[in-house]
Design a protein around this motif. Structure first.
Motif, mmCIF file in Angstrom:
data_model
loop_
_atom_site.group_PDB
_atom_site.id
_atom_site.type_symbol
_atom_site.label_atom_id
_atom_site.label_comp_id
_atom_site.label_asym_id
_atom_site.label_seq_id
_atom_site.Cartn_x
_atom_site.Cartn_y
_atom_site.Cartn_z
ATOM 1 N N THR A 214 51.805 74.405 52.197
ATOM 2 C CA THR A 214 52.926 74.810 51.341
ATOM 3 C C THR A 214 52.664 74.411 49.898
ATOM 4 O O THR A 214 52.799 75.216 48.971
ATOM 5 C CB THR A 214 54.232 74.195 51.849
ATOM 6 N N ALA A 215 52.275 73.150 49.692
ATOM 7 C CA ALA A 215 51.975 72.688 48.335
ATOM 8 C C ALA A 215 50.757 73.406 47.769
ATOM 9 O O ALA A 215 50.701 73.687 46.565
ATOM 10 C CB ALA A 215 51.753 71.178 48.331
ATOM 11 N N GLY A 216 49.767 73.712 48.613
ATOM 12 C CA GLY A 216 48.585 74.416 48.140
ATOM 13 C C GLY A 216 48.910 75.797 47.595
ATOM 14 O O GLY A 216 48.400 76.206 46.541
ATOM 15 N N MET A 217 49.752 76.539 48.299
ATOM 16 C CA MET A 217 50.136 77.861 47.821
ATOM 17 C C MET A 217 50.983 77.772 46.561
ATOM 18 O O MET A 217 50.863 78.604 45.651
ATOM 19 C CB MET A 217 50.856 78.621 48.933
ATOM 20 N N LEU A 218 51.812 76.737 46.458
ATOM 21 C CA LEU A 218 52.598 76.545 45.237
ATOM 22 C C LEU A 218 51.702 76.151 44.067
ATOM 23 O O LEU A 218 51.958 76.530 42.921
ATOM 24 C CB LEU A 218 53.673 75.484 45.471
ATOM 25 N N ARG A 219 50.648 75.391 44.351
ATOM 26 C CA ARG A 219 49.693 75.043 43.294
ATOM 27 C C ARG A 219 49.009 76.314 42.776
ATOM 28 O O ARG A 219 48.817 76.474 41.567
ATOM 29 C CB ARG A 219 48.658 74.064 43.847
ATOM 30 N N ASN A 220 48.655 77.227 43.651
ATOM 31 C CA ASN A 220 48.084 78.495 43.205
ATOM 32 C C ASN A 220 49.089 79.293 42.376
ATOM 33 O O ASN A 220 48.720 79.934 41.381
ATOM 34 C CB ASN A 220 47.627 79.326 44.403
ATOM 35 N N PHE A 221 50.347 79.269 42.785
ATOM 36 C CA PHE A 221 51.388 79.957 42.011
ATOM 37 C C PHE A 221 51.469 79.355 40.613
ATOM 38 O O PHE A 221 51.612 80.081 39.613
ATOM 39 C CB PHE A 221 52.719 79.838 42.746
ATOM 40 N N TYR A 222 51.375 78.028 40.536
ATOM 41 C CA TYR A 222 51.355 77.369 39.230
ATOM 42 C C TYR A 222 50.186 77.877 38.396
ATOM 43 O O TYR A 222 50.324 78.151 37.196
ATOM 44 C CB TYR A 222 51.275 75.851 39.394
ATOM 45 N N ARG A 223 49.014 78.010 39.009
ATOM 46 C CA ARG A 223 47.837 78.472 38.261
ATOM 47 C C ARG A 223 48.057 79.875 37.710
ATOM 48 O O ARG A 223 47.617 80.200 36.603
ATOM 49 C CB ARG A 223 46.613 78.443 39.170
ATOM 50 N N LEU A 224 48.727 80.730 38.478
ATOM 51 C CA LEU A 224 49.040 82.061 37.983
ATOM 52 C C LEU A 224 50.023 81.987 36.818
ATOM 53 O O LEU A 224 49.817 82.617 35.767
ATOM 54 C CB LEU A 224 49.632 82.913 39.116
ATOM 55 N N LEU A 225 51.080 81.209 36.977
ATOM 56 C CA LEU A 225 52.122 81.149 35.945
ATOM 57 C C LEU A 225 51.629 80.495 34.670
ATOM 58 O O LEU A 225 52.193 80.728 33.584
ATOM 59 C CB LEU A 225 53.344 80.387 36.471
ATOM 60 N N SER A 226 50.610 79.660 34.763
ATOM 61 C CA SER A 226 50.108 78.975 33.563
ATOM 62 C C SER A 226 48.858 79.631 32.999
ATOM 63 O O SER A 226 48.284 79.139 32.027
ATOM 64 C CB SER A 226 49.804 77.517 33.893
ATOM 65 N N ALA A 227 48.442 80.758 33.595
ATOM 66 C CA ALA A 227 47.225 81.436 33.118
ATOM 67 C C ALA A 227 47.460 82.067 31.745
ATOM 68 O O ALA A 227 48.559 82.517 31.431
ATOM 69 C CB ALA A 227 46.806 82.510 34.115
#
Length: 227
Positions: A214-227
């Motif tokens: 769950t945290a791993g997928m949210l970390r990827n979402f963070y990477r998208l939002l901060s790109a």
């Protein structure tokens, strides 16, 4: 959905420091809005997911799965998460995104995520505006998980399935998309070092320990939002 994990308390696993000099900032504020997310998924930036595959630690056949990231359009966006039922024989009490395996009748991962969210917590599919998907995430138990991101109209009444879910709660998206709240852990399991993120959230006087897939997928979402 959560993955099968060895029997240990993840809260007690040491936190390890990141090894690079990258300075991470919170996700851009304009993207933490319905309009910002619609624009982001309509015209996605070039980005690279940080986490794609966990070391395999269970011998089982691969399976396709999907989870829903239901973002409620309140004054600030919040993410709906579940706490798995404590009477379950595995993963009891863990924090998860609503979701599960694809069924033969599911047209695709999006259909599966919406169906599972309805079955698990009573979220009606018509209340969800699907924005798109994140890159697949492969768990240590060979689940190939497609995260589906959707905006949810408020005013719903959830009905958690007691056979699967003990509790449903919301976390501000801005909290989850701030890397100051991301902690990396490392654990040696049968000679293989497993690493994962956690994002503990204090909900009143109760800690919601978000971790693992769950945290791993949210970390990827963070990477998208901060790109």
């Amino acid at each position: 959905m959560t993955q099968l994990l060895p029997a240990f308390d993840p809260r007690l696993v040491p936190i390890v420091a990141d090894t690079d000099d990258e300075v991470l900032l919170p996700a851009q504020a304009q993207r933490l809005t319905p309009a910002g997310l619609r624009e982001l998924f309509a015209r996605p930036p070039v980005w690279t997911p940080e986490l794609r595959r966990e070391p395999k630690f269970a011998d089982r056949q691969p399976a396709e799965a999907a989870v829903l990231l239901p973002l409620v359009m309140r004054d600030e966006l919040t993410l709906i998460l579940t706490q798995r039922a404590t009477h379950l024989s595995t993963h009891s009490g863990q924090i998860a995104l609503p979701g599960g395996k694809l069924d033969p009748q599911d047209a695709d991962a999006t259909a599966a995520a919406l169906r599972e969210a309805h079955e698990e917590i009573g979220l009606m599919p018509e209340r969800v505006e699907v924005l798109g998907t994140l890159p697949v995430y492969v768990t240590g138990t060979s689940f190939t998980v497609t995260p589906v991101v959707g905006l949810v109209q408020p005013g719903f009444e959830l009905m958690p399935n007691p056979d699967e879910v003990d509790d449903v709660f919301e976390v501000p998206l801005a909290y989850l998309m701030n890397p100051l709240h991301h902690r990396r852990h490392a654990h040696d399991f049968e000679g293989v070092v497993r690493q994962w993120y956690s994002m503990p959230y204090l909900d009143g006087d109760r800690e919601r320990f978000i971790w693992g897939a769950t945290a791993g997928m949210l970390r990827n979402f963070y990477r998208l939002l901060s790109a």
